[in-house]
Motif scaffolding. Sequence first.
Motif, PDB file in Angstrom:
ATOM      1  N   PHE A 143       0.831  -1.199   0.000  1.00  0.00           N
ATOM      2  CA  PHE A 143       0.000   0.000   0.000  1.00  0.00           C
ATOM      3  C   PHE A 143       0.868   1.252   0.000  1.00  0.00           C
ATOM      4  O   PHE A 143       1.974   1.269   0.552  1.00  0.00           O
ATOM      5  CB  PHE A 143      -0.932   0.013   1.215  1.00  0.00           C
ATOM      6  CG  PHE A 143      -1.920  -1.118   1.210  1.00  0.00           C
ATOM      7  CD1 PHE A 143      -2.997  -1.107   0.344  1.00  0.00           C
ATOM      8  CD2 PHE A 143      -1.759  -2.204   2.063  1.00  0.00           C
ATOM      9  CE1 PHE A 143      -3.913  -2.142   0.326  1.00  0.00           C
ATOM     10  CE2 PHE A 143      -2.667  -3.243   2.053  1.00  0.00           C
ATOM     11  CZ  PHE A 143      -3.733  -3.216   1.186  1.00  0.00           C
ATOM     12  N   ASP A 186      -3.929   5.490  -1.063  1.00  0.00           N
ATOM     13  CA  ASP A 186      -4.763   4.304  -1.267  1.00  0.00           C
ATOM     14  C   ASP A 186      -5.908   4.284  -0.257  1.00  0.00           C
ATOM     15  O   ASP A 186      -5.727   4.639   0.913  1.00  0.00           O
ATOM     16  CB  ASP A 186      -3.932   3.033  -1.117  1.00  0.00           C
ATOM     17  CG  ASP A 186      -2.954   2.846  -2.267  1.00  0.00           C
ATOM     18  OD1 ASP A 186      -3.176   3.454  -3.323  1.00  0.00           O
ATOM     19  OD2 ASP A 186      -1.970   2.100  -2.097  1.00  0.00           O
ATOM     20  N   TYR A 224      -8.260  -3.377  -1.137  1.00  0.00           N
ATOM     21  CA  TYR A 224      -8.435  -2.080  -1.786  1.00  0.00           C
ATOM     22  C   TYR A 224      -9.904  -1.717  -1.954  1.00  0.00           C
ATOM     23  O   TYR A 224     -10.767  -2.591  -2.096  1.00  0.00           O
ATOM     24  CB  TYR A 224      -7.816  -2.098  -3.182  1.00  0.00           C
ATOM     25  CG  TYR A 224      -6.330  -1.825  -3.229  1.00  0.00           C
ATOM     26  CD1 TYR A 224      -5.814  -0.592  -2.847  1.00  0.00           C
ATOM     27  CD2 TYR A 224      -5.451  -2.787  -3.704  1.00  0.00           C
ATOM     28  CE1 TYR A 224      -4.457  -0.340  -2.913  1.00  0.00           C
ATOM     29  CE2 TYR A 224      -4.096  -2.547  -3.774  1.00  0.00           C
ATOM     30  CZ  TYR A 224      -3.602  -1.318  -3.377  1.00  0.00           C
ATOM     31  OH  TYR A 224      -2.262  -1.069  -3.439  1.00  0.00           O
ATOM     32  N   ARG A 260     -11.855  -0.455  -4.840  1.00  0.00           N
ATOM     33  CA  ARG A 260     -11.544  -0.438  -6.273  1.00  0.00           C
ATOM     34  C   ARG A 260     -12.664   0.133  -7.146  1.00  0.00           C
ATOM     35  O   ARG A 260     -12.592   0.048  -8.370  1.00  0.00           O
ATOM     36  CB  ARG A 260     -11.229  -1.857  -6.759  1.00  0.00           C
ATOM     37  CG  ARG A 260      -9.963  -2.455  -6.157  1.00  0.00           C
ATOM     38  CD  ARG A 260      -9.673  -3.801  -6.782  1.00  0.00           C
ATOM     39  NE  ARG A 260      -8.382  -4.329  -6.402  1.00  0.00           N
ATOM     40  CZ  ARG A 260      -8.158  -5.090  -5.338  1.00  0.00           C
ATOM     41  NH1 ARG A 260      -9.170  -5.415  -4.557  1.00  0.00           N
ATOM     42  NH2 ARG A 260      -6.939  -5.529  -5.069  1.00  0.00           N
TER      43      ARG A 260
END
Length: 371
Positions: A99, A103, A124, A126
């Motif tokens: 990471f 993020d 994540y 996304r």
Amino acid sequence: MFQQSWLKKRRWLLLILVLIGIVSIGFTMHNQRFYHQPIAKVVRVGKTGRARRTSDQFKNIDHQYDQRLVAVIMNGHYRGRRLTLTNTYSDSQPMDQRFRVGDQVFLTQLHQHRGTLSANIAGYKRDTVLVTLAWLVVTLLLLMMGRSGAWALVSVIVNALLFMAAVTLDLNENGEHVLPIFSVLTVIFAFVSLLLVLGPSKKMLATFSATVIGTFAALGVSLLVFAWTHERGIYYESMQYVTQVPRPLFLAETLLGSLGAVMDESSDIIATLFELKQLEPTVSARQLFMSGRNVGKSIMGPLINVLFLIFMADTFTSSLLYIKNGNSWGYTFAMNMSLGTVQSLVSGIGIVLAIPLVSAFGALLLGRRAK
């Protein structure tokens, strides 16, 4: 001249699509409040720990690292609070991630102890990437193909909904009628896709007839071969994460894969025959049939190879893992590639059978009898 005309026709569409893209991407970047699961944004990455060398019995070597991350919670009861997270990743990153600042990650087991927050990283966030890719696909499809692209997009959405409905029905039936369900779905897929893309026309009728007959004929031939060989060399147990009887699922999967290949080839041949009919209205049925056969022979080889590569690419990573862990090529092929090879062969049979079928249908619908 062509570029000016194209821009004049598409400029308003381009402007609308750009605005939709900006709004959609901006929304996904700031939609944390709509998630029930806690989300945190990494604001600082501490010093990464020293690499730890790891190896297994097959002398595969990897290195692991520990990260200390400072993140800010972006939703929920603890919104705005900071916490420190730990993360372990490796050079190969098979099941882990490294990471970086900026993020956004999902959190699990978030709780507070003596005023200090702690949590684990689940992965994540996304949605921004997915929405961006979907917007690019839709934009290019509509700008390049216009109305045809719009109908193609509608057909994809409708087929996705139909597929979800078929899967739900299969689950409700506990997998007892999986092959009949997906056989009916195959016919519906072909009819809906061709009707939306080609419209109610002779072109659609010829393509649909050849597609359905070629697809089910290929499955019938494969079942005869299976019965003759007693299915030796077909390892259904290699299908991963299957909670139902694997053989009907494999046949349903093969049927849907063959449908796509046969429909692609049939559409190409029919489109060519219709163009030939427009250029030469007096062309005879025999000439159209021979032209369809020649077109089919030209695209048959590349299409079969494309299908084979798609099936093999699906098993590429697992095959590398098998070989790297000391398994032989024969065992790796049997456990990872054999079913994909069988599906490629069945689709190839459908492609070959569809050539004379679609050529004959096109010739009957379009041809002119010689005097």
